[in-house]
Design a protein around this motif. Structure first.
Motif, PDB file in Angstrom:
ATOM      1  N   UNK A  38      45.625  32.287 -53.961  1.00 25.42           N
ATOM      2  CA  UNK A  38      46.928  31.718 -54.282  1.00 25.42           C
ATOM      3  C   UNK A  38      46.852  30.205 -54.225  1.00 25.42           C
ATOM      4  N   UNK A  39      47.146  29.580 -55.364  1.00 23.80           N
ATOM      5  CA  UNK A  39      47.161  28.117 -55.444  1.00 23.80           C
ATOM      6  C   UNK A  39      48.396  27.710 -56.239  1.00 23.80           C
ATOM      7  N   UNK A  40      49.535  28.173 -55.747  1.00 22.86           N
ATOM      8  CA  UNK A  40      50.779  28.001 -56.484  1.00 22.86           C
ATOM      9  C   UNK A  40      51.134  29.251 -57.260  1.00 22.86           C
ATOM     10  N   UNK A  41      50.122  30.003 -57.617  1.00 25.67           N
ATOM     11  CA  UNK A  41      50.241  31.343 -58.189  1.00 25.67           C
ATOM     12  C   UNK A  41      48.904  32.030 -57.961  1.00 25.67           C
ATOM     13  N   UNK A  42      48.897  33.350 -58.105  1.00 24.41           N
ATOM     14  CA  UNK A  42      47.657  34.090 -57.905  1.00 24.41           C
ATOM     15  C   UNK A  42      46.729  33.895 -59.104  1.00 24.41           C
ATOM     16  N   UNK A  43      45.475  33.591 -58.807  1.00 25.40           N
ATOM     17  CA  UNK A  43      44.447  33.364 -59.816  1.00 25.40           C
ATOM     18  C   UNK A  43      43.295  34.321 -59.568  1.00 25.40           C
ATOM     19  N   UNK A  44      42.889  35.038 -60.612  1.00 22.15           N
ATOM     20  CA  UNK A  44      41.819  36.039 -60.477  1.00 22.15           C
ATOM     21  C   UNK A  44      40.494  35.482 -60.992  1.00 22.15           C
ATOM     22  N   UNK A  45      39.417  35.794 -60.258  1.00 19.43           N
ATOM     23  CA  UNK A  45      38.084  35.336 -60.652  1.00 19.43           C
ATOM     24  C   UNK A  45      37.056  36.347 -60.175  1.00 19.43           C
ATOM     25  N   UNK A  46      36.012  36.524 -60.982  1.00 18.84           N
ATOM     26  CA  UNK A  46      34.926  37.453 -60.668  1.00 18.84           C
ATOM     27  C   UNK A  46      33.718  36.639 -60.202  1.00 18.84           C
ATOM     28  N   UNK A  47      33.544  36.456 -58.887  1.00 15.62           N
ATOM     29  CA  UNK A  47      32.458  35.589 -58.398  1.00 15.62           C
ATOM     30  C   UNK A  47      31.068  36.176 -58.610  1.00 15.62           C
ATOM     31  N   UNK A  48      30.952  37.491 -58.699  1.00 15.95           N
ATOM     32  CA  UNK A  48      29.643  38.095 -58.927  1.00 15.95           C
ATOM     33  C   UNK A  48      29.073  37.667 -60.271  1.00 15.95           C
ATOM     34  N   UNK A  49      29.927  37.597 -61.282  1.00 14.90           N
ATOM     35  CA  UNK A  49      29.488  37.236 -62.626  1.00 14.90           C
ATOM     36  C   UNK A  49      29.837  35.804 -63.011  1.00 14.90           C
ATOM     37  N   UNK A  50      30.585  35.121 -62.160  1.00 12.69           N
ATOM     38  CA  UNK A  50      30.944  33.740 -62.436  1.00 12.69           C
ATOM     39  C   UNK A  50      31.884  33.577 -63.613  1.00 12.69           C
ATOM     40  N   UNK A  51      32.824  34.518 -63.786  1.00 17.52           N
ATOM     41  CA  UNK A  51      33.722  34.497 -64.948  1.00 17.52           C
ATOM     42  C   UNK A  51      35.165  34.765 -64.518  1.00 17.52           C
ATOM     43  N   UNK A  52      36.137  34.254 -65.284  1.00 18.70           N
ATOM     44  CA  UNK A  52      37.522  34.653 -65.044  1.00 18.70           C
ATOM     45  C   UNK A  52      37.695  36.133 -65.344  1.00 18.70           C
ATOM     46  N   UNK A  53      38.667  36.743 -64.726  1.00 19.94           N
ATOM     47  CA  UNK A  53      38.949  38.156 -64.983  1.00 19.94           C
ATOM     48  C   UNK A  53      39.637  38.278 -66.340  1.00 19.94           C
ATOM     49  N   UNK A  54      39.124  39.197 -67.188  1.00 19.77           N
ATOM     50  CA  UNK A  54      39.650  39.302 -68.542  1.00 19.77           C
ATOM     51  C   UNK A  54      39.658  40.719 -69.067  1.00 19.77           C
ATOM     52  N   UNK A  55      39.376  40.860 -70.358  1.00 18.18           N
ATOM     53  CA  UNK A  55      39.537  42.145 -71.032  1.00 18.18           C
ATOM     54  C   UNK A  55      38.559  43.210 -70.548  1.00 18.18           C
ATOM     55  N   UNK A  56      37.457  42.821 -69.930  1.00 20.10           N
ATOM     56  CA  UNK A  56      36.490  43.816 -69.453  1.00 20.10           C
ATOM     57  C   UNK A  56      36.847  44.382 -68.088  1.00 20.10           C
ATOM     58  N   UNK A  57      37.820  43.771 -67.409  1.00 24.05           N
ATOM     59  CA  UNK A  57      38.190  44.180 -66.061  1.00 24.05           C
ATOM     60  C   UNK A  57      39.411  45.106 -66.076  1.00 24.05           C
ATOM     61  N   UNK A  58      39.367  46.119 -65.233  1.00 22.53           N
ATOM     62  CA  UNK A  58      40.502  47.025 -65.042  1.00 22.53           C
ATOM     63  C   UNK A  58      40.856  47.012 -63.551  1.00 22.53           C
ATOM     64  N   UNK A  59      42.078  46.609 -63.246  1.00 23.82           N
ATOM     65  CA  UNK A  59      42.525  46.519 -61.845  1.00 23.82           C
ATOM     66  C   UNK A  59      42.979  47.888 -61.354  1.00 23.82           C
ATOM     67  N   UNK A  60      42.512  48.273 -60.170  1.00 28.34           N
ATOM     68  CA  UNK A  60      42.995  49.481 -59.501  1.00 28.34           C
ATOM     69  C   UNK A  60      43.824  49.127 -58.278  1.00 28.34           C
ATOM     70  N   UNK A  61      43.306  48.290 -57.406  1.00 34.00           N
ATOM     71  CA  UNK A  61      44.038  47.995 -56.179  1.00 34.00           C
ATOM     72  C   UNK A  61      43.707  46.635 -55.598  1.00 34.00           C
ATOM     73  N   UNK A  62      44.557  46.200 -54.670  1.00 36.30           N
ATOM     74  CA  UNK A  62      44.372  44.932 -53.968  1.00 36.30           C
ATOM     75  C   UNK A  62      44.596  45.150 -52.483  1.00 36.30           C
ATOM     76  N   UNK A  63      43.954  44.313 -51.675  1.00 35.80           N
ATOM     77  CA  UNK A  63      44.141  44.389 -50.237  1.00 35.80           C
ATOM     78  C   UNK A  63      43.442  43.241 -49.549  1.00 35.80           C
ATOM     79  N   UNK A  64      43.313  43.368 -48.238  1.00 36.06           N
ATOM     80  CA  UNK A  64      42.648  42.309 -47.474  1.00 36.06           C
ATOM     81  C   UNK A  64      41.137  42.385 -47.606  1.00 36.06           C
ATOM     82  N   UNK A  65      40.615  43.618 -47.767  1.00 37.30           N
ATOM     83  CA  UNK A  65      39.179  43.858 -47.915  1.00 37.30           C
ATOM     84  C   UNK A  65      39.000  45.285 -48.416  1.00 37.30           C
ATOM     85  N   UNK A  66      37.735  45.716 -48.495  1.00 33.18           N
ATOM     86  CA  UNK A  66      37.427  47.040 -49.038  1.00 33.18           C
ATOM     87  C   UNK A  66      38.162  48.163 -48.316  1.00 33.18           C
TER      88      UNK A  66
END
Length: 287
Positions: free
Chosen positions: A231-259
């Motif tokens: 959160x930096x004024x709004x939630x921003x999604x990023x894929x650090x494993x691949x070094x890319x913003x989250x986009x059309x290849x990503x499908x969200x299932x859930x969110x939490x503090x950790x796995x």
């Protein structure tokens, strides 16, 4: 100008094998994608074998949970989740020097609002070395968003993605010390570092199609995936494993503090020992 995304079909099978007959089991599956602004769920169903009546609800973090009990004696349990989702490319991305400033993030109002995403958890807690790393990044970056991007880059440089290098119980410190891990470990590391610098961060579970130029109607073996949001004024999604913003290849299932907040399948049972878990994910780009 219209933005054209992807339509993805996800087939996710998982389950457990036991050393003998299990008398009964009580289970929760977090395998259903979410409807949200950048993702539309066209179909989502979960089937269990042995057959069981299911019911659905949203948990505290907003993840869709399918719960079911099995009271037929069984030596295997299999859960199949099938979904069709329309996704969008990355859009409306913040510039590195944009978003909320350090003063805003440190305000009592924001600290209280995002309190749960600022605390360490068993898999995201850091040691002294990693705390110093986080603080050094913060000291050199003008904004929390710029610092978050720098943290993602640093972790990706230092920690090699290595399939099978760790397990679901591995924590961020262990992955950092061995300098290798999977997407779960990389995401835990980034989340932990972000929280140290005062940036609210959450762990995201879902799926990633492995090919940016996927051929339509081709079934591709994939896997569950994890990435981060801060959160930096709004939630921003990023894929650090691949070094890319989250986009059309990503499908969200859930969110939490950790796995631990978003495992695909968990439960309790009465019977002999668990002898293994199988997982298969198949992704198909439909358009």
């Amino acid at each position: 100008m219209s933005v054209r995304g992807w339509r993805l079909k996800v087939e996710h099978r998982t389950g457990f094998s036991y050393a003998g007959k299990v008398v009964s089991s009580y289970n929760e599956a977090r395998m259903s994608p979410r409807n949200e602004p950048r993702q539309a769920v066209l179909e989502a169903r979960i089937e269990a074998f042995p057959p069981a009546r299911t019911y659905r609800y949203e948990d505290y973090w907003g993840t869709v949970v399918t719960a079911f009990d099995v009271h037929t004696p069984h030596d295997t349990l299999e859960v199949t989740a099938t979904s069709t989702v329309e996704t969008l490319p990355p859009g409306d991305l913040l510039d590195a020097d944009a978003g909320a400033g350090w003063t805003e993030l440190a305000s009592p109002e924001q600290v209280d609002r995002w309190h749960e995403f600022l605390l360490p958890t068993p898999r995201t807690a850091l040691d002294g070395e990693l705390t110093e790393l986080a603080e050094s990044v913060r000291a050199t970056q003008p904004t929390p968003h710029a610092a978050a991007l720098a943290i993602c880059e640093r972790v990706r440089e230092e920690v090699a993605y290595t399939a099978g290098a760790t397990g679901v119980q591995t924590d961020a410190v262990h992955a950092w010390r061995q300098r290798k891990g999977v997407c779960q470990d990389i995401s835990h590391l980034v989340v932990g570092l972000l929280r140290v610098i005062g940036a609210p961060a959450r762990y995201v579970s879902g799926y990633l199609h492995p090919s940016p130029s996927a051929v339509t109607d081709e079934r591709v073996v994939g896997q569950s995936h994890a990435w981060v949001e801060w959160w930096a004024g709004r939630w921003t999604a990023f894929d650090p494993t691949n070094g890319i913003p989250v986009g059309e290849r990503h499908v969200v299932v859930g969110r939490g503090r950790e796995y631990a907040d978003v495992p695909p399948l968990k439960g309790v049972y009465a019977g002999p020992a668990n002898t293994g878990q199988g997982v298969e994910v198949v992704l198909t780009r439909l358009r």
